[in-house]
Scaffold this motif. Structure first.
Motif, PDB file in Angstrom:
ATOM      1  N   SER A 134      47.553  70.199  68.514  1.00  0.00           N
ATOM      2  CA  SER A 134      46.283  69.513  68.227  1.00  0.00           C
ATOM      3  C   SER A 134      45.299  69.827  69.341  1.00  0.00           C
ATOM      4  O   SER A 134      45.672  69.863  70.525  1.00  0.00           O
ATOM      5  CB  SER A 134      46.488  67.998  68.132  1.00  0.00           C
ATOM      6  N   LEU A 135      44.026  70.072  68.931  1.00  0.00           N
ATOM      7  CA  LEU A 135      42.933  70.212  69.884  1.00  0.00           C
ATOM      8  C   LEU A 135      42.152  68.918  69.850  1.00  0.00           C
ATOM      9  O   LEU A 135      41.623  68.520  68.780  1.00  0.00           O
ATOM     10  CB  LEU A 135      42.029  71.398  69.531  1.00  0.00           C
TER      11      LEU A 135
ATOM     12  N   HIS B 284      38.794  62.434  69.713  1.00  0.00           N
ATOM     13  CA  HIS B 284      38.686  62.937  68.356  1.00  0.00           C
ATOM     14  C   HIS B 284      39.461  64.248  68.217  1.00  0.00           C
ATOM     15  O   HIS B 284      39.442  65.098  69.113  1.00  0.00           O
ATOM     16  CB  HIS B 284      37.214  63.164  67.990  1.00  0.00           C
ATOM     17  N   ILE B 285      40.114  64.406  67.091  1.00  0.00           N
ATOM     18  CA  ILE B 285      40.900  65.612  66.827  1.00  0.00           C
ATOM     19  C   ILE B 285      39.996  66.650  66.182  1.00  0.00           C
ATOM     20  O   ILE B 285      39.455  66.434  65.090  1.00  0.00           O
ATOM     21  CB  ILE B 285      42.102  65.312  65.918  1.00  0.00           C
ATOM     22  N   LEU B 286      39.832  67.795  66.873  1.00  0.00           N
ATOM     23  CA  LEU B 286      39.075  68.889  66.297  1.00  0.00           C
ATOM     24  C   LEU B 286      39.888  69.645  65.254  1.00  0.00           C
ATOM     25  O   LEU B 286      39.372  70.019  64.206  1.00  0.00           O
ATOM     26  CB  LEU B 286      38.635  69.845  67.405  1.00  0.00           C
ATOM     27  N   ALA B 287      41.159  69.863  65.598  1.00  0.00           N
ATOM     28  CA  ALA B 287      42.035  70.600  64.684  1.00  0.00           C
ATOM     29  C   ALA B 287      43.476  70.190  64.976  1.00  0.00           C
ATOM     30  O   ALA B 287      43.826  69.836  66.104  1.00  0.00           O
ATOM     31  CB  ALA B 287      41.848  72.101  64.869  1.00  0.00           C
ATOM     32  N   SER B 288      44.291  70.251  63.908  1.00  0.00           N
ATOM     33  CA  SER B 288      45.697  69.842  64.060  1.00  0.00           C
ATOM     34  C   SER B 288      46.559  70.601  63.081  1.00  0.00           C
ATOM     35  O   SER B 288      46.117  70.908  61.956  1.00  0.00           O
ATOM     36  CB  SER B 288      45.841  68.335  63.846  1.00  0.00           C
ATOM     37  N   SER B 289      47.795  70.888  63.482  1.00  0.00           N
ATOM     38  CA  SER B 289      48.723  71.569  62.582  1.00  0.00           C
ATOM     39  C   SER B 289      49.349  70.605  61.587  1.00  0.00           C
ATOM     40  O   SER B 289      50.013  71.033  60.647  1.00  0.00           O
ATOM     41  CB  SER B 289      49.818  72.270  63.389  1.00  0.00           C
ATOM     42  N   ASP B 290      49.119  69.301  61.767  1.00  0.00           N
ATOM     43  CA  ASP B 290      49.639  68.327  60.796  1.00  0.00           C
ATOM     44  C   ASP B 290      48.789  68.368  59.528  1.00  0.00           C
ATOM     45  O   ASP B 290      49.290  68.623  58.436  1.00  0.00           O
ATOM     46  CB  ASP B 290      49.617  66.920  61.398  1.00  0.00           C
ATOM     47  N   SER B 291      47.493  68.094  59.687  1.00  0.00           N
ATOM     48  CA  SER B 291      46.562  68.128  58.556  1.00  0.00           C
ATOM     49  C   SER B 291      45.162  68.305  59.102  1.00  0.00           C
ATOM     50  O   SER B 291      44.834  67.737  60.150  1.00  0.00           O
ATOM     51  CB  SER B 291      46.651  66.831  57.733  1.00  0.00           C
TER      52      SER B 291
ATOM     53  N   ILE C   4      50.571  66.826  77.060  1.00  0.00           N
ATOM     54  CA  ILE C   4      49.105  66.885  77.021  1.00  0.00           C
ATOM     55  C   ILE C   4      48.622  67.666  78.237  1.00  0.00           C
ATOM     56  O   ILE C   4      48.963  67.327  79.374  1.00  0.00           O
ATOM     57  CB  ILE C   4      48.507  65.471  77.012  1.00  0.00           C
ATOM     58  N   ALA C   5      47.835  68.704  77.959  1.00  0.00           N
ATOM     59  CA  ALA C   5      47.312  69.564  79.034  1.00  0.00           C
ATOM     60  C   ALA C   5      45.789  69.575  78.977  1.00  0.00           C
ATOM     61  O   ALA C   5      45.200  69.875  77.922  1.00  0.00           O
ATOM     62  CB  ALA C   5      47.852  70.979  78.885  1.00  0.00           C
TER      63      ALA C   5
ATOM     64  N   ARG D  73      34.558  72.650  84.404  1.00  0.00           N
ATOM     65  CA  ARG D  73      34.232  71.415  83.693  1.00  0.00           C
ATOM     66  C   ARG D  73      35.256  71.194  82.582  1.00  0.00           C
ATOM     67  O   ARG D  73      35.590  72.114  81.852  1.00  0.00           O
ATOM     68  CB  ARG D  73      32.825  71.519  83.119  1.00  0.00           C
ATOM     69  N   GLU D  74      35.761  69.943  82.474  1.00  0.00           N
ATOM     70  CA  GLU D  74      36.750  69.623  81.454  1.00  0.00           C
ATOM     71  C   GLU D  74      36.074  69.602  80.098  1.00  0.00           C
ATOM     72  O   GLU D  74      35.066  68.898  79.889  1.00  0.00           O
ATOM     73  CB  GLU D  74      37.400  68.269  81.738  1.00  0.00           C
ATOM     74  N   ILE D  75      36.627  70.348  79.162  1.00  0.00           N
ATOM     75  CA  ILE D  75      35.992  70.461  77.843  1.00  0.00           C
ATOM     76  C   ILE D  75      36.881  69.942  76.713  1.00  0.00           C
ATOM     77  O   ILE D  75      36.427  69.791  75.582  1.00  0.00           O
ATOM     78  CB  ILE D  75      35.611  71.926  77.560  1.00  0.00           C
ATOM     79  N   GLY D  76      38.113  69.674  76.962  1.00  0.00           N
ATOM     80  CA  GLY D  76      38.995  69.177  75.907  1.00  0.00           C
ATOM     81  C   GLY D  76      40.431  69.035  76.378  1.00  0.00           C
ATOM     82  O   GLY D  76      40.745  69.209  77.569  1.00  0.00           O
ATOM     83  N   VAL D  77      41.304  68.732  75.400  1.00  0.00           N
ATOM     84  CA  VAL D  77      42.723  68.496  75.712  1.00  0.00           C
ATOM     85  C   VAL D  77      43.578  69.186  74.649  1.00  0.00           C
ATOM     86  O   VAL D  77      43.285  69.074  73.447  1.00  0.00           O
ATOM     87  CB  VAL D  77      43.035  66.981  75.744  1.00  0.00           C
ATOM     88  N   ILE D  78      44.615  69.866  75.094  1.00  0.00           N
ATOM     89  CA  ILE D  78      45.627  70.417  74.193  1.00  0.00           C
ATOM     90  C   ILE D  78      46.786  69.409  74.101  1.00  0.00           C
ATOM     91  O   ILE D  78      47.341  68.988  75.118  1.00  0.00           O
ATOM     92  CB  ILE D  78      46.151  71.771  74.684  1.00  0.00           C
ATOM     93  N   ARG D  79      47.138  69.065  72.892  1.00  0.00           N
ATOM     94  CA  ARG D  79      48.211  68.071  72.677  1.00  0.00           C
ATOM     95  C   ARG D  79      49.310  68.708  71.826  1.00  0.00           C
ATOM     96  O   ARG D  79      49.070  69.137  70.700  1.00  0.00           O
ATOM     97  CB  ARG D  79      47.637  66.842  71.979  1.00  0.00           C
ATOM     98  N   MET D  80      50.524  68.765  72.413  1.00  0.00           N
ATOM     99  CA  MET D  80      51.703  69.267  71.698  1.00  0.00           C
ATOM    100  C   MET D  80      52.642  68.101  71.452  1.00  0.00           C
ATOM    101  O   MET D  80      52.965  67.334  72.366  1.00  0.00           O
ATOM    102  CB  MET D  80      52.431  70.332  72.523  1.00  0.00           C
ATOM    103  N   THR D  81      53.094  67.933  70.236  1.00  0.00           N
ATOM    104  CA  THR D  81      53.995  66.831  69.871  1.00  0.00           C
ATOM    105  C   THR D  81      55.160  67.368  69.054  1.00  0.00           C
ATOM    106  O   THR D  81      55.044  68.404  68.382  1.00  0.00           O
ATOM    107  CB  THR D  81      53.263  65.750  69.060  1.00  0.00           C
TER     108      THR D  81
END
Length: 469
Positions: A85-86, A92-99, A134-135, A143-151
């Protein structure tokens, strides 16, 4: 239930299946989860989170365009172990492999405090069965622009085991049955020899001296059976010796008592009026009482043997003087029987610590045996010397000798050598007592005998104690 050895042995084989196996299983589950499964899962998620953070850092378009972000997730998702997930900084989720996110219904993600977490670092979280890595993603300007989330969904070892509960239950039942069968077999194979030994001991208690045990089973049971059989043989030997002792006592006491009674009756009926006859009767009475005295000494020695180690009253003994008084009575006895007597005593024998009365009894028993079995006209010789801190006393005769089959038992109680005599005198205790006395002094007695030639008894004992009188 546990009163018998058989039940305890059976239970000892069932116990591992009932108790140890489940405990070991629980311990293995804990170790697998904490030391192997979870570290591996988080390690994979962290690597993938770092990789995706590095990719999106160089391509800011993924954080500005939702469609581009979803295309990246769709392309990389099949090759990742977890779900990608981005997530924006506000959750807010920009994109996710779930849906794919859908308009205003964009789901929110509760992000942890990322303060101090730099590019290339990962925050690991556990949310129930869900493992997260979470990275943070920083652009090239820092500058921090987002978060990568692996679950990923963590399927625990305990859950896998629960799904296999029927199979594991069947395996546990087989283990219990196998333990029951093996324990029963071993218990029966061990219990049977024990029962045989127990029955043998019970028969011994009832007086059956022939109750031997078959030596079979484990080594310990074979050893136990062998010891019980040795005990049976020893008790049988003691019983035989007891009966022999009673028979010898009746014989040895009856003969002198009969002679004494006959002499007393003769004196009561007037034999005392004949001076010569009276003297002969009194001399006979004295000889018979001497025989009874020897008998009592033998019985006293037997009593010491039964009690165990002889009690010695040691004192410094000057051997040359002591031997004169010890050998003189036996010289008179030998000459009275018509035997030649020879003594060879080394001069200046040492002064040693020993029990003079006991040693006189031991030497006297050996000399008595030599004189008793040497026919008239024969010879009894004695030699005494000291060498290498050893006192060596040899008594030799030229009598009929001792048969080979009797030489092995001559020092046992109640063994009386026949040597061609129709009537064998004595209790058969003299040589046995002599050896006990010498052994108590730290020495030993050996026998050298040739039938038809004669016998030699070799008494050897320490003589290392040198004292000044």
């Amino acid at each position: 239930m546990f009163h018998s050895l058989r039940n305890r042995l059976i239970f000892s084989h069932i116990l591992p299946a009932l108790l140890i196996i489940p405990l070991m299983g629980a311990a293995m589950v804990y170790v697998l989860e904490t030391r192997l499964l979870l570290p591996t899962v988080y390690s994979n998620l962290a690597k993938e989170a770092k990789l995706m953070a590095a990719i999106t850092r160089n391509q800011p378009v993924f954080w500005l365009n939702r469609d581009a972000a979803q295309q990246l997730v769709n392309g990389a998702g099949p090759y990742l172990n977890g779900r990608l997930s981005l997530v924006t900084l506000d959750g807010h989720i920009l994109a996710s492999s779930d849906s794919p996110p859908d308009g205003d219904g964009i789901p929110l993600v509760e992000l942890p405090d990322m303060t101090g977490v730099r590019q290339g670092e990962v925050v690991e979280l556990r949310n129930g069965p869900l493992a997260e890595a979470i990275a943070p993603v920083y652009d090239l300007s820092g500058r921090e622009i987002g978060v990568i989330r692996m679950t990923t969904q963590v399927v625990t070892v305990s859950e896998e085991i629960y799904q296999l509960r029927y199979l594991l239950g069947f395996v546990l039942l087989l283990a219990v049955l196998a333990g029951l069968g093996l324990g029963s077999y071993l218990a029966i194979s061990l219990n049977r020899p024990i029962q045989h030994v127990t029955r043998s001991i019970q028969e011994l208690a009832r007086g059956d001296w022939q109750a031997h045990v078959e030596e079979r089973g484990p080594d310990e049971m074979r050893l136990l059976a062998a010891e019980v059989n040795a005990l049976v043989d020893k008790l049988h030997s003691l019983e035989k010796a007891r009966r022999q002792l009673l028979a010898n006592l009746v014989h040895e006491l009856g003969r002198p008592l009969g002679a004494i009674r006959s002499a007393i009756l003769a004196l009561l009926h007037g034999a005392d009026k004949d001076l010569q006859l009276s003297n002969d009767l009194l001399t006979g009475l004295d000889e018979e009482t001497v025989r009874l005295q020897h008998l009592l000494e033998d019985l006293a020695g037997l009593h010491d043997q039964v009690l165990g180690k002889l009690e010695l009253n040691r004192s410094p003994v000057k051997l040359n003087d002591w031997l004169v008084s010890t050998l003189s009575p036996w010289e008179a006895s030998a000459r009275q029987k018509g035997l030649a007597w020879a003594v060879d005593v080394a001069p200046n024998l040492p002064i040693v610590m020993m029990d003079p009365d006991r040693m006189a009894q031991a030497i006297g028993n050996i000399l008595s045996n030599a004189i008793k079995f040497t026919p008239a006209g024969g010879k009894v010789s004695t030699s005494i010397e000291s060498a290498d801190s050893q006192l060596l006393i040899q008594v030799e005769d030229n009598g009929p000798g001792i048969p080979l089959q009797e030489q092995e038992k001559i020092f046992q109680p109640f063994i009386r050598g026949s040597q061609g005599r129709r009537i064998v005198e004595g209790m058969g205790l003299g040589l046995s007592i002599a050896r006990e006395i010498v052994v108590a002094h730290g020495g030993d007695i050996k026998l050298e005998s040739t039938p038809g030639v004669g016998s030699r008894f070799i008494l050897q004992m320490p003589a290392e104690v040198q004292l000044d009188m």
